[in-house]
Write a protein that holds these residues in place. Structure first.
Motif, PDB file in Angstrom:
ATOM      1  N   ALA A 145       0.839  -1.220   0.092  1.00  0.00           N
ATOM      2  CA  ALA A 145       0.056  -0.053   0.127  1.00  0.00           C
ATOM      3  C   ALA A 145       0.931   1.307  -0.093  1.00  0.00           C
ATOM      4  CB  ALA A 145      -0.819  -0.119   1.366  1.00  0.00           C
ATOM      5  N   GLY A 146       2.197   1.366   0.642  1.00  0.00           N
ATOM      6  CA  GLY A 146       2.792   2.289   0.597  1.00  0.00           C
ATOM      7  C   GLY A 146       3.523   2.845  -0.573  1.00  0.00           C
ATOM      8  N   THR A 147       3.731   1.750  -1.236  1.00  0.00           N
ATOM      9  CA  THR A 147       4.330   2.140  -2.506  1.00  0.00           C
ATOM     10  C   THR A 147       3.399   2.234  -3.498  1.00  0.00           C
ATOM     11  OG1 THR A 147       4.764  -0.309  -3.009  1.00  0.00           O
ATOM     12  CG2 THR A 147       6.484   0.970  -2.224  1.00  0.00           C
ATOM     13  N   PHE A 148       2.240   1.847  -3.446  1.00  0.00           N
ATOM     14  CA  PHE A 148       1.176   1.983  -4.489  1.00  0.00           C
ATOM     15  C   PHE A 148      -0.045   3.060  -4.180  1.00  0.00           C
ATOM     16  CE2 PHE A 148      -2.111   0.917  -7.624  1.00  0.00           C
ATOM     17  CZ  PHE A 148      -1.383   0.458  -8.707  1.00  0.00           C
ATOM     18  N   LEU A 149      -0.606   3.165  -3.036  1.00  0.00           N
ATOM     19  CA  LEU A 149      -1.735   3.912  -2.792  1.00  0.00           C
ATOM     20  C   LEU A 149      -1.116   5.017  -2.209  1.00  0.00           C
ATOM     21  CD1 LEU A 149      -4.061   1.383  -1.034  1.00  0.00           C
ATOM     22  CD2 LEU A 149      -4.369   2.331  -3.276  1.00  0.00           C
ATOM     23  N   LEU A 150      -0.067   5.173  -1.303  1.00  0.00           N
ATOM     24  CA  LEU A 150       0.543   6.406  -0.566  1.00  0.00           C
ATOM     25  C   LEU A 150       0.755   7.334  -1.858  1.00  0.00           C
ATOM     26  CD1 LEU A 150       1.070   7.580   1.872  1.00  0.00           C
ATOM     27  CD2 LEU A 150       3.248   6.808   1.890  1.00  0.00           C
ATOM     28  N   PRO A 151       1.584   7.105  -2.719  1.00  0.00           N
ATOM     29  CA  PRO A 151       1.985   8.211  -3.848  1.00  0.00           C
ATOM     30  C   PRO A 151       0.555   8.768  -4.484  1.00  0.00           C
ATOM     31  CG  PRO A 151       3.173   6.228  -4.214  1.00  0.00           C
ATOM     32  CD  PRO A 151       2.017   5.872  -3.011  1.00  0.00           C
ATOM     33  N   ARG A 152      -0.548   8.228  -4.280  1.00  0.00           N
ATOM     34  CA  ARG A 152      -1.733   8.630  -5.121  1.00  0.00           C
ATOM     35  C   ARG A 152      -2.586   9.516  -4.068  1.00  0.00           C
ATOM     36  NH1 ARG A 152       0.236   4.167  -7.507  1.00  0.00           N
ATOM     37  NH2 ARG A 152      -0.438   3.794  -9.782  1.00  0.00           N
ATOM     38  N   ILE A 153      -2.029   9.327  -2.678  1.00  0.00           N
ATOM     39  CA  ILE A 153      -2.861   9.923  -1.799  1.00  0.00           C
ATOM     40  C   ILE A 153      -2.134  11.592  -1.383  1.00  0.00           C
ATOM     41  CG2 ILE A 153      -3.463  10.175   0.628  1.00  0.00           C
ATOM     42  CD1 ILE A 153      -3.775   6.962   0.475  1.00  0.00           C
ATOM     43  N   ILE A 154      -0.735  11.464  -1.297  1.00  0.00           N
ATOM     44  CA  ILE A 154       0.095  12.485  -1.028  1.00  0.00           C
ATOM     45  C   ILE A 154       1.159  13.151  -1.994  1.00  0.00           C
ATOM     46  CG2 ILE A 154      -0.267  11.812   1.449  1.00  0.00           C
ATOM     47  CD1 ILE A 154       2.801  11.094   1.288  1.00  0.00           C
ATOM     48  N   GLY A 155       1.002  12.387  -3.144  1.00  0.00           N
ATOM     49  CA  GLY A 155       2.063  12.505  -4.119  1.00  0.00           C
ATOM     50  C   GLY A 155       3.466  11.837  -4.228  1.00  0.00           C
ATOM     51  N   HIS A 156       3.975  11.440  -5.199  1.00  0.00           N
ATOM     52  CA  HIS A 156       5.233  10.422  -5.324  1.00  0.00           C
ATOM     53  C   HIS A 156       6.405  11.094  -4.455  1.00  0.00           C
ATOM     54  CE1 HIS A 156       6.746  12.792  -8.722  1.00  0.00           C
ATOM     55  NE2 HIS A 156       7.799  12.026  -8.538  1.00  0.00           N
ATOM     56  N   THR A 157       6.679  12.412  -4.658  1.00  0.00           N
ATOM     57  CA  THR A 157       7.654  12.977  -3.939  1.00  0.00           C
ATOM     58  C   THR A 157       7.667  12.747  -2.299  1.00  0.00           C
ATOM     59  OG1 THR A 157       8.380  14.473  -5.611  1.00  0.00           O
ATOM     60  CG2 THR A 157       9.307  14.952  -3.539  1.00  0.00           C
ATOM     61  N   GLU A 158       6.596  13.138  -1.832  1.00  0.00           N
ATOM     62  CA  GLU A 158       6.464  13.015  -0.368  1.00  0.00           C
ATOM     63  C   GLU A 158       6.367  11.754   0.123  1.00  0.00           C
ATOM     64  OE1 GLU A 158       6.828  15.470   1.591  1.00  0.00           O
ATOM     65  OE2 GLU A 158       6.799  17.249   0.334  1.00  0.00           O
ATOM     66  N   ALA A 159       5.790  10.777  -0.957  1.00  0.00           N
ATOM     67  CA  ALA A 159       5.607   9.601  -0.149  1.00  0.00           C
ATOM     68  C   ALA A 159       7.112   8.833  -0.316  1.00  0.00           C
ATOM     69  CB  ALA A 159       4.699   8.696  -1.304  1.00  0.00           C
ATOM     70  N   LEU A 160       7.846   9.119  -1.266  1.00  0.00           N
ATOM     71  CA  LEU A 160       9.291   8.465  -1.233  1.00  0.00           C
ATOM     72  C   LEU A 160       9.973   9.044  -0.382  1.00  0.00           C
ATOM     73  CD1 LEU A 160       9.896   8.747  -5.109  1.00  0.00           C
ATOM     74  CD2 LEU A 160       9.916   6.742  -3.847  1.00  0.00           C
ATOM     75  N   ARG A 161       9.690  10.206  -0.004  1.00  0.00           N
ATOM     76  CA  ARG A 161      10.674  10.959   1.386  1.00  0.00           C
ATOM     77  C   ARG A 161      10.370  10.257   2.704  1.00  0.00           C
ATOM     78  NH1 ARG A 161       9.831  16.307   2.963  1.00  0.00           N
ATOM     79  NH2 ARG A 161      11.673  16.583   3.699  1.00  0.00           N
ATOM     80  N   LEU A 162       9.213   9.733   2.723  1.00  0.00           N
ATOM     81  CA  LEU A 162       8.635   9.136   4.016  1.00  0.00           C
ATOM     82  C   LEU A 162       9.122   7.658   3.816  1.00  0.00           C
ATOM     83  CD1 LEU A 162       4.934  10.170   4.333  1.00  0.00           C
ATOM     84  CD2 LEU A 162       6.962  10.967   5.734  1.00  0.00           C
ATOM     85  N   LEU A 163       9.080   7.264   2.668  1.00  0.00           N
ATOM     86  CA  LEU A 163       9.314   5.570   2.579  1.00  0.00           C
ATOM     87  C   LEU A 163      10.863   5.296   2.652  1.00  0.00           C
ATOM     88  CD1 LEU A 163       7.041   4.568  -0.425  1.00  0.00           C
ATOM     89  CD2 LEU A 163       6.792   4.150   1.895  1.00  0.00           C
ATOM     90  N   TYR A 164      11.722   6.440   1.963  1.00  0.00           N
ATOM     91  CA  TYR A 164      13.196   6.372   1.931  1.00  0.00           C
ATOM     92  C   TYR A 164      13.567   6.566   3.477  1.00  0.00           C
ATOM     93  CZ  TYR A 164      13.571   6.746  -3.124  1.00  0.00           C
ATOM     94  OH  TYR A 164      13.764   6.894  -4.495  1.00  0.00           O
ATOM     95  N   SER A 165      13.018   7.392   4.097  1.00  0.00           N
ATOM     96  CA  SER A 165      13.593   7.851   5.516  1.00  0.00           C
ATOM     97  C   SER A 165      13.131   6.743   6.814  1.00  0.00           C
ATOM     98  CB  SER A 165      13.202   9.221   5.972  1.00  0.00           C
ATOM     99  OG  SER A 165      11.758   9.425   6.161  1.00  0.00           O
ATOM    100  N   GLY A 166      11.889   6.341   6.419  1.00  0.00           N
ATOM    101  CA  GLY A 166      11.282   5.477   7.607  1.00  0.00           C
ATOM    102  C   GLY A 166      11.009   6.479   8.718  1.00  0.00           C
ATOM    103  N   GLU A 167      11.173   7.833   8.640  1.00  0.00           N
ATOM    104  CA  GLU A 167      10.786   8.686   9.742  1.00  0.00           C
ATOM    105  C   GLU A 167       9.378   8.709  10.200  1.00  0.00           C
ATOM    106  OE1 GLU A 167      14.465  11.481   8.869  1.00  0.00           O
ATOM    107  OE2 GLU A 167      12.454  12.278   8.565  1.00  0.00           O
TER     108      GLU A 167
END
Length: 261
Positions: A145-167
């Motif tokens: 869901a994080g790699t498929f739905l999350l970018p569609r909810i908040i945009g791919h750049t912000e999704a990647l920032r969250l997924l890359y950092s795990g913060e």
């Protein structure tokens, strides 16, 4: 349901599913995950329920996978609780034909963040803290869901920032990103989620189900292929040294030392 780990209640056409393992901050074992999916399937078929709220007990939404349970499971069996854990229903909240509202209180981490992402609408308490922290355990987002739905909810750049950092992000940041629709005091969370659910009760259940299906079909593209890719990547991660180190460091309460293998 009779099992205390998952509570199921219906009141005035709204089903509330509560993850009730406060001693584990509602972390998911394999057995409880099965019960959770069964509760969502029950809500989907329950004619008395026209909307569904997902929440957690004891000031937590879901702290992810119970890593003490995971540590006792052979690596080749672990990915079974990920993308293909329930054949035909990999994203149970998405597959549910009724509006699903996530009421996020306290931590929603790892699998808990994935559950929140699957909800149609999310509201949060001021204590909510959300993290897709999979990379810190040597994994990819386990339900996809994080790699498929999350970018569609908040945009791919912000999704990647969250997924890359795990913060972690707090409730206010989740609101700014559009991940949640409202932030309220903890004591007001369920009432706010119920008010959101009640907004949808005036609509035709027949039309709502088809509206939901049309939206996710249009948004998702080939979700089945994505789930298969997620299952392959998750299996690779579970067999990696980095994942073993991620679990060990968590259980030993230290920072991980990853090698990339």
């Amino acid at each position: 349901m009779t099992d205390q780990a998952i509570r199921y209640e219906v009141s005035d056409h709204v089903a509330t599913i509560t993850i009730d393992r406060p001693e584990k901050r509602n972390a998911m074992s394999f057995a409880v995950l099965g019960e959770f999916h069964a509760a969502i399937a029950r809500a989907a078929d329950d004619e008395a329920a026209r909307a569904v709220i997902i929440t957690g007990a004891g000031g937590a939404f879901c702290a992810g996978t119970d890593l003490s349970n995971l540590a006792d499971t052979p690596p080749d069996e672990r990915s079974g609780r990920g993308a293909d854990s329930a054949p035909g229903v990999p994203w149970a909240m998405v597959e549910c034909p009724k509006p699903v509202i996530g009421a996020i209180d306290g931590p929603a981490v790892g699998m808990g963040a994935e559950f929140a992402t699957q909800c149609d609408v999310r509201v949060a308490s001021t204590t909510a803290r959300i993290a897709w922290n999979f990379v810190r355990r040597g994994l990819v987002p386990d339900l996809g869901a994080g790699t498929f739905l999350l970018p569609r909810i908040i945009g791919h750049t912000e999704a990647l920032r969250l997924l890359y950092s795990g913060e972690f992000i707090d409730a206010q940041r989740a609101l700014e990103l559009g991940f949640v629709s409202a932030v309220v005091a903890p004591e007001d969370l369920l009432a706010t989620a119920r008010a959101e659910a009640e907004r949808f009760l005036a609509g035709s259940p027949f039309a709502l189900a088809r509206t939901k299906r049309l939206l996710y079909d249009a948004m998702s593209g080939d979700v089945a292929a994505h789930r298969k890719r997620t299952a392959v990547a998750l299996g690779e991660c579970f067999r990696s040294d980095d994942h073993r180190e991620g679990v060990a460091s968590f259980l030993e309460r230290r920072e991980p030392s990853f090698t990339g293998r």
